[in-house]
Design a protein around this motif. Sequence first.
Motif, PDB file in Angstrom:
ATOM      1  N   GLU A   1     -41.335  -9.091  -0.121  1.00 50.92           N
ATOM      2  CA  GLU A   1     -41.735 -10.454   0.171  1.00 50.92           C
ATOM      3  C   GLU A   1     -41.061 -11.442  -0.787  1.00 50.92           C
ATOM      4  OE1 GLU A   1     -44.493 -11.494   2.849  1.00 50.92           O
ATOM      5  OE2 GLU A   1     -42.897 -10.066   3.282  1.00 50.92           O
ATOM      6  N   LEU A   2     -40.926 -11.056  -2.058  1.00 55.60           N
ATOM      7  CA  LEU A   2     -40.197 -11.895  -3.011  1.00 55.60           C
ATOM      8  C   LEU A   2     -38.750 -12.072  -2.563  1.00 55.60           C
ATOM      9  CD1 LEU A   2     -41.539 -10.377  -6.357  1.00 55.60           C
ATOM     10  CD2 LEU A   2     -41.966 -12.708  -5.542  1.00 55.60           C
ATOM     11  N   ASP A   3     -38.158 -11.001  -2.101  1.00 55.67           N
ATOM     12  CA  ASP A   3     -36.773 -11.066  -1.621  1.00 55.67           C
ATOM     13  C   ASP A   3     -36.646 -11.985  -0.413  1.00 55.67           C
ATOM     14  OD1 ASP A   3     -36.130  -9.270  -3.605  1.00 55.67           O
ATOM     15  OD2 ASP A   3     -36.101  -7.520  -2.279  1.00 55.67           O
ATOM     16  N   ARG A   4     -37.745 -12.125   0.327  1.00 56.01           N
ATOM     17  CA  ARG A   4     -37.757 -12.974   1.517  1.00 56.01           C
ATOM     18  C   ARG A   4     -37.995 -14.441   1.174  1.00 56.01           C
ATOM     19  NH1 ARG A   4     -41.069 -14.035   5.774  1.00 56.01           N
ATOM     20  NH2 ARG A   4     -42.923 -13.376   4.636  1.00 56.01           N
ATOM     21  N   GLY A   5     -38.274 -14.699  -0.113  1.00 57.97           N
ATOM     22  CA  GLY A   5     -38.484 -16.068  -0.551  1.00 57.97           C
ATOM     23  C   GLY A   5     -39.928 -16.469  -0.730  1.00 57.97           C
ATOM     24  N   VAL A   6     -40.857 -15.519  -0.587  1.00 54.93           N
ATOM     25  CA  VAL A   6     -42.281 -15.815  -0.781  1.00 54.93           C
ATOM     26  C   VAL A   6     -42.554 -15.911  -2.281  1.00 54.93           C
ATOM     27  CG1 VAL A   6     -44.636 -15.015  -0.382  1.00 54.93           C
ATOM     28  CG2 VAL A   6     -42.866 -14.614   1.350  1.00 54.93           C
ATOM     29  N   PHE A   7     -43.292 -16.930  -2.697  1.00 52.53           N
ATOM     30  CA  PHE A   7     -43.629 -17.082  -4.110  1.00 52.53           C
ATOM     31  C   PHE A   7     -44.683 -16.042  -4.515  1.00 52.53           C
ATOM     32  CE2 PHE A   7     -42.315 -21.554  -3.157  1.00 52.53           C
ATOM     33  CZ  PHE A   7     -41.176 -21.548  -3.961  1.00 52.53           C
ATOM     34  N   LEU A   8     -44.547 -15.543  -5.743  1.00 53.85           N
ATOM     35  CA  LEU A   8     -45.469 -14.509  -6.219  1.00 53.85           C
ATOM     36  C   LEU A   8     -46.918 -14.967  -6.149  1.00 53.85           C
ATOM     37  CD1 LEU A   8     -45.874 -11.705  -7.515  1.00 53.85           C
ATOM     38  CD2 LEU A   8     -45.684 -12.838  -9.749  1.00 53.85           C
ATOM     39  N   THR A   9     -47.183 -16.219  -6.477  1.00 55.00           N
ATOM     40  CA  THR A   9     -48.568 -16.693  -6.511  1.00 55.00           C
ATOM     41  C   THR A   9     -49.237 -16.632  -5.144  1.00 55.00           C
ATOM     42  OG1 THR A   9     -49.984 -18.500  -7.267  1.00 55.00           O
ATOM     43  CG2 THR A   9     -47.963 -19.126  -6.130  1.00 55.00           C
ATOM     44  N   HIS A  10     -48.440 -16.702  -4.061  1.00 62.04           N
ATOM     45  CA  HIS A  10     -49.012 -16.596  -2.722  1.00 62.04           C
ATOM     46  C   HIS A  10     -49.567 -15.197  -2.460  1.00 62.04           C
ATOM     47  CE1 HIS A  10     -46.363 -20.149  -1.164  1.00 62.04           C
ATOM     48  NE2 HIS A  10     -47.341 -20.536  -1.964  1.00 62.04           N
ATOM     49  N   MET A  11     -49.044 -14.213  -3.181  1.00 57.67           N
ATOM     50  CA  MET A  11     -49.501 -12.834  -3.011  1.00 57.67           C
ATOM     51  C   MET A  11     -50.477 -12.422  -4.108  1.00 57.67           C
ATOM     52  SD  MET A  11     -45.841 -11.112  -1.973  1.00 57.67           S
ATOM     53  CE  MET A  11     -44.844 -12.068  -3.119  1.00 57.67           C
ATOM     54  N   SER A  12     -50.187 -12.818  -5.347  1.00 60.25           N
ATOM     55  CA  SER A  12     -50.976 -12.343  -6.482  1.00 60.25           C
ATOM     56  C   SER A  12     -52.405 -12.857  -6.467  1.00 60.25           C
ATOM     57  CB  SER A  12     -50.294 -12.733  -7.794  1.00 60.25           C
ATOM     58  OG  SER A  12     -50.202 -14.147  -7.908  1.00 60.25           O
TER      59      SER A  12
ATOM     60  N   ASN B   1     -49.361 -16.921 -15.188  1.00 60.28           N
ATOM     61  CA  ASN B   1     -47.928 -16.635 -15.137  1.00 60.28           C
ATOM     62  C   ASN B   1     -47.329 -16.519 -13.736  1.00 60.28           C
ATOM     63  OD1 ASN B   1     -47.036 -16.032 -18.125  1.00 60.28           O
ATOM     64  ND2 ASN B   1     -49.045 -15.069 -17.855  1.00 60.28           N
ATOM     65  N   ALA B   2     -48.147 -16.209 -12.730  1.00 61.00           N
ATOM     66  CA  ALA B   2     -47.585 -15.956 -11.396  1.00 61.00           C
ATOM     67  C   ALA B   2     -46.965 -17.201 -10.775  1.00 61.00           C
ATOM     68  CB  ALA B   2     -48.657 -15.393 -10.468  1.00 61.00           C
ATOM     69  N   HIS B   3     -47.422 -18.385 -11.184  1.00 62.12           N
ATOM     70  CA  HIS B   3     -46.915 -19.617 -10.582  1.00 62.12           C
ATOM     71  C   HIS B   3     -45.600 -20.082 -11.193  1.00 62.12           C
ATOM     72  CE1 HIS B   3     -48.935 -21.019 -14.231  1.00 62.12           C
ATOM     73  NE2 HIS B   3     -48.152 -22.099 -14.166  1.00 62.12           N
ATOM     74  N   LYS B   4     -45.154 -19.454 -12.263  1.00 60.79           N
ATOM     75  CA  LYS B   4     -43.957 -19.920 -12.961  1.00 60.79           C
ATOM     76  C   LYS B   4     -42.698 -19.629 -12.153  1.00 60.79           C
ATOM     77  CE  LYS B   4     -46.002 -19.423 -17.561  1.00 60.79           C
ATOM     78  NZ  LYS B   4     -45.929 -18.720 -18.876  1.00 60.79           N
ATOM     79  N   ALA B   5     -41.703 -20.469 -12.302  1.00 59.27           N
ATOM     80  CA  ALA B   5     -40.445 -20.306 -11.583  1.00 59.27           C
ATOM     81  C   ALA B   5     -39.839 -18.943 -11.885  1.00 59.27           C
ATOM     82  CB  ALA B   5     -39.475 -21.419 -11.979  1.00 59.27           C
ATOM     83  N   GLY B   6     -39.442 -18.242 -10.823  1.00 60.15           N
ATOM     84  CA  GLY B   6     -38.795 -16.945 -10.989  1.00 60.15           C
ATOM     85  C   GLY B   6     -39.739 -15.795 -11.258  1.00 60.15           C
ATOM     86  N   ALA B   7     -41.055 -16.029 -11.227  1.00 59.24           N
ATOM     87  CA  ALA B   7     -42.018 -14.949 -11.498  1.00 59.24           C
ATOM     88  C   ALA B   7     -41.844 -13.816 -10.498  1.00 59.24           C
ATOM     89  CB  ALA B   7     -43.438 -15.494 -11.442  1.00 59.24           C
ATOM     90  N   GLY B   8     -41.829 -12.587 -11.010  1.00 57.33           N
ATOM     91  CA  GLY B   8     -41.627 -11.427 -10.155  1.00 57.33           C
ATOM     92  C   GLY B   8     -42.570 -10.294 -10.506  1.00 57.33           C
ATOM     93  N   LEU B   9     -42.179  -9.085 -10.170  1.00 59.40           N
ATOM     94  CA  LEU B   9     -43.057  -7.928 -10.373  1.00 59.40           C
ATOM     95  C   LEU B   9     -43.442  -7.724 -11.827  1.00 59.40           C
ATOM     96  CD1 LEU B   9     -41.685  -5.111  -8.029  1.00 59.40           C
ATOM     97  CD2 LEU B   9     -43.612  -6.648  -7.668  1.00 59.40           C
ATOM     98  N   GLU B  10     -42.614  -8.206 -12.760  1.00 61.42           N
ATOM     99  CA  GLU B  10     -42.936  -8.009 -14.169  1.00 61.42           C
ATOM    100  C   GLU B  10     -44.281  -8.628 -14.531  1.00 61.42           C
ATOM    101  OE1 GLU B  10     -41.105 -11.937 -13.765  1.00 61.42           O
ATOM    102  OE2 GLU B  10     -40.507  -9.940 -13.062  1.00 61.42           O
TER     103      GLU B  10
END
Length: 344
Positions: A281-292, A315-324
Amino acid sequence: MPTTPTLDAIRTKSGPPRRFCVAPMMDWTTSHYRYLARQLSRNTLLYTEMVTTGALIHGDTARFLRHDEAEYPLALQLGGSDAGELAHCAQLAQQYGFDEVNLNVGCPSDRVQNNMIGACLMGHPDKVADGVRAMIEATDLPVTVKHRIGIDGRESWDDLCEFVEKVAEAGCRTFIVHARIAILEGLSPKENRDIPPLKYDWVYRLKARYPHLEIIINGGIKTFDECHEHLRHTDGVMLGREAYHNPWLLAGVDPAFFGQAAPSESRHQALRAILPFIQSELDRGVFLTHMSRHLLGLFHGQPGGRQFRRYISENAHKAGAGLEVIETALAKVREPEAPEIAEA
């Protein structure tokens, strides 16, 4: 009053098992929540958020109906009242692979009332029957209705029976009954989820009066003990807010209600199982905060659970936030040495 049809006269298929369901909830039962839920229970019937017929017909249909096959069994809930539009959207539900199409006759918000959607339709049983009939004729999917026990001005037992009988005559076999009336004048949607008193006995009476219909009970249910008591009188239970805020509850459903092992032995295992999905989903352009945001309740009541929630929230809302972000948060919760047992 009209005579209700026999099972042989009802044309809808039985569809997926409805012994245990999670209610459709706006902004909550998104595809991301449902993917998590499916790591916890294989058999729970999941529902989409309500999607209006107008959104499907005039909007981005593929976006509204997008889901992963891992979410099955999955039902689409529609909001609408025009028979032709409902029939068209029922066809879309089948085309997109859903297991059931459900009509919302329970939402009390002003916005949907103004569009003749939701609980206000309790006052128009003939219109609901016309819509159900059109959907049944348009699709091979089971067509179900989720409704209240009444609305202000039409809140008697006879009014409820009239509604159920007319919709059953149209071919509906399954009724999901929120055991409260909806007060359309004077209460907000949030207040309508708590203030009108629960009348579980009315739902029990519906099942006793119409044994050929499938009756699912909904409203204020939180524990498995309550579920088992309701199942003595009805065909299934539907949980809403409790299943969202405490999703690990679902890990107890398959053992408690279907005699099967849960798909995940721990919260950690369930979360790790969805990491590839989150990455896709991140690869598709979905922001992490929408899932987390749907993960925040997973470690409810566990040591480290508060730190898990705080780290994701900060942290999930920050630009570039990912699985880390998820992995760091997960490290703040101790992993169990033995399989966890989900209780509710």
